[in-house]
Design a protein around this motif. Structure first.
Motif, PDB file in Angstrom:
ATOM      1  N   MET A 167      68.535  17.963 130.957  1.00 35.42           N
ATOM      2  CA  MET A 167      67.965  17.619 132.252  1.00 35.42           C
ATOM      3  C   MET A 167      66.956  18.700 132.589  1.00 35.42           C
ATOM      4  SD  MET A 167      69.774  17.075 135.984  1.00 35.42           S
ATOM      5  CE  MET A 167      69.595  18.784 136.527  1.00 35.42           C
ATOM      6  N   ILE A 168      65.722  18.285 132.867  1.00 35.51           N
ATOM      7  CA  ILE A 168      64.628  19.249 132.941  1.00 35.51           C
ATOM      8  C   ILE A 168      63.863  19.106 134.251  1.00 35.51           C
ATOM      9  CG2 ILE A 168      62.358  19.785 131.956  1.00 35.51           C
ATOM     10  CD1 ILE A 168      63.544  19.391 129.207  1.00 35.51           C
ATOM     11  N   SER A 169      63.592  20.250 134.853  1.00 39.10           N
ATOM     12  CA  SER A 169      62.695  20.338 136.002  1.00 39.10           C
ATOM     13  C   SER A 169      61.926  21.648 135.856  1.00 39.10           C
ATOM     14  CB  SER A 169      63.483  20.306 137.320  1.00 39.10           C
ATOM     15  OG  SER A 169      62.604  20.410 138.426  1.00 39.10           O
ATOM     16  N   GLU A 170      61.041  21.676 134.883  1.00 42.41           N
ATOM     17  CA  GLU A 170      60.338  22.904 134.512  1.00 42.41           C
ATOM     18  C   GLU A 170      58.851  22.627 134.357  1.00 42.41           C
ATOM     19  OE1 GLU A 170      61.717  25.737 134.418  1.00 42.41           O
ATOM     20  OE2 GLU A 170      63.851  25.470 133.999  1.00 42.41           O
TER      21      GLU A 170
ATOM     22  N   PRO B  69      54.138  23.599 130.389  1.00 40.45           N
ATOM     23  CA  PRO B  69      53.994  24.433 129.187  1.00 40.45           C
ATOM     24  C   PRO B  69      55.330  24.774 128.533  1.00 40.45           C
ATOM     25  CG  PRO B  69      52.587  25.249 130.943  1.00 40.45           C
ATOM     26  CD  PRO B  69      53.460  24.210 131.562  1.00 40.45           C
ATOM     27  N   LEU B  70      56.356  25.048 129.330  1.00 40.85           N
ATOM     28  CA  LEU B  70      57.666  25.348 128.772  1.00 40.85           C
ATOM     29  C   LEU B  70      58.244  24.123 128.064  1.00 40.85           C
ATOM     30  CD1 LEU B  70      60.226  26.994 128.326  1.00 40.85           C
ATOM     31  CD2 LEU B  70      60.919  26.435 130.669  1.00 40.85           C
ATOM     32  N   VAL B  71      58.150  22.965 128.695  1.00 36.58           N
ATOM     33  CA  VAL B  71      58.730  21.749 128.114  1.00 36.58           C
ATOM     34  C   VAL B  71      58.029  21.398 126.808  1.00 36.58           C
ATOM     35  CG1 VAL B  71      59.284  19.334 128.513  1.00 36.58           C
ATOM     36  CG2 VAL B  71      59.338  20.944 130.422  1.00 36.58           C
TER      37      VAL B  71
ATOM     38  N   ALA C 193      65.921  23.672 129.134  1.00 38.47           N
ATOM     39  CA  ALA C 193      64.561  23.829 128.617  1.00 38.47           C
ATOM     40  C   ALA C 193      64.188  25.283 128.378  1.00 38.47           C
ATOM     41  CB  ALA C 193      63.552  23.189 129.572  1.00 38.47           C
ATOM     42  N   ASP C 194      65.005  26.232 128.846  1.00 38.80           N
ATOM     43  CA  ASP C 194      64.729  27.643 128.555  1.00 38.80           C
ATOM     44  C   ASP C 194      65.632  28.172 127.448  1.00 38.80           C
ATOM     45  OD1 ASP C 194      67.121  27.702 129.937  1.00 38.80           O
ATOM     46  OD2 ASP C 194      66.464  29.145 131.462  1.00 38.80           O
ATOM     47  N   GLU C 195      66.266  27.254 126.700  1.00 34.36           N
ATOM     48  CA  GLU C 195      67.156  27.625 125.606  1.00 34.36           C
ATOM     49  C   GLU C 195      66.618  27.039 124.297  1.00 34.36           C
ATOM     50  OE1 GLU C 195      71.282  27.817 128.204  1.00 34.36           O
ATOM     51  OE2 GLU C 195      70.716  25.926 127.250  1.00 34.36           O
TER      52      GLU C 195
END
Length: 348
Positions: free
Chosen positions: A8-11, A14-16, A98-100
């Protein structure tokens, strides 16, 4: 053995994009992304990738079949990963944020490692390392730095001397969590949590030796602070979290909420290593240096697409959240009393 990733992403985009590009190199059969906030740009850029499946689950598009949309992020995650697991078309499902980033394995790919597990294994965990900066963060690269290994519990006193005034904000050297993230074997009707099945002792587990998950907790000072403020606003009890280092972080962020300089200093204290501290951790074997070469992954997956990985660009993306409803008066009185007791030095 097929495997997939759910997140589940809310980023920021660029990170995604970097996260997707990196993980596609590792060979998953599919990646299911539940977009917690709308991102038309991501839809356009990821639409051509057959392994990537986007699902909008923001407030306007939450599926009725999943029941009421939980207000807190962690509860939404549990609902979504369970939903994805129950319908998975892969043999194993990994839940990460998304930061892993899974570290490419030096010996054998992930599919082979999963296929080699005994049939009795219900879930297989990957140990986590946490990114930290060397000195000041690199303004041109949100992925700069090295990775910390957790130190053993019996080294707490020695590590407190090394960490200095950062120690209260850390758990075994980590600002976030020192536990692992699991691959779940599908078809076992496992009741899922974020870090493992509910009632994990009821299921057979395995921990991969030498295979790692690299956690970029707090990509930038701004995003770290914003996520702490979101946690506080969405859970009024967050300043008295049961996890001691989270409680100290939440208390400090709440105390300095209107002081950006103090908040940046807090981030530096927790996330940045001076030469002496770095050298001590290095001597103890607690530092891993590894470059994921994300620009190369981005170029291979999105040829010709320019992706800005600078701090300023990342921080330019809006970060909004909905506050928790105001608790009833009797709860606020009780909570206020506990907060006062805590600040006076009493254990609560």
């Amino acid at each position: 053995m097929s495997w997939g990733i759910v997140s589940m992403i809310s980023e920021p985009d660029p990170l995604v994009l970097a996260w997707v590009a990196h993980h596609l190199r590792l060979g998953p059969a599919r990646i299911d992304i539940y977009l917690d906030t709308p991102s038309p740009g991501l839809h356009d850029q990821l639409a051509a990738l057959p392994q990537v499946h986007l699902h909008r689950i923001d407030g306007a598009r939450w599926p009725d079949k999943l029941g009421p949309r939980p207000a807190q992020v962690g509860r939404r995650q549990r609902v979504l990963i369970q939903h994805c697991y129950d319908r998975a078309a892969v043999g194993w499902l990994l839940h990460i944020d998304a930061d892993e980033f899974l570290r490419p394995a030096p010996a054998g790919n992930w599919a082979a490692a999963l296929a080699a597990l005994q049939d009795k294994v219900d879930y297989a965990s990957v140990r986590v390392l946490e990114r930290t900066h060397i000195g000041r963060p690199d303004p041109a690269n949100i992925f700069d730095g090295v990775f910390r290994r957790p130190y053993p519990p019996d080294a707490t006193e020695e590590m407190a001397r090394i960490e200095g005034d950062a120690a209260p904000f850390l758990d075994r050297g980590f600002a976030a969590y020192a536990s692992s993230k699991p691959f779940f074997r599908t078809g076992r009707n496992l009741p899922l949590g974020v870090h493992g099945p509910v009632n994990p002792r009821d299921f057979e587990s395995h921990t991969f030796p030498g295979r790692l998950l690299l956690h970029y907790d707090g990509l930038t000072a701004q995003s770290y602070i914003q996520k702490k403020l979101r946690a506080i606003d969405q859970n009024p009890a967050a300043p008295l979290a049961r996890i001691p280092n989270w409680r100290e972080q939440n208390q400090a962020v709440l105390r300095h909420r209107e002081d950006p300089d103090a908040l940046n200093t807090l981030y530096a204290r927790i996330k940045c290593l001076d030469p002496t501290r770095l050298a001590r951790l290095d001597e103890l074997g607690l530092i891993l240096r590894h470059d994921l070469d994300l620009p190369a992954a981005l170029e291979a997956t999105f040829p010709g697409l320019s992706v800005d990985l600078s701090v300023a660009h990342y921080d330019s993306y809006p970060f909004t959240w909905q506050k928790h409803a105001t608790p009833p008066l009797h709860w606020r009185v009780r909570f206020g009393a506990r907060m006062l007791a805590y600040r006076l030095g009493f254990r609560v």
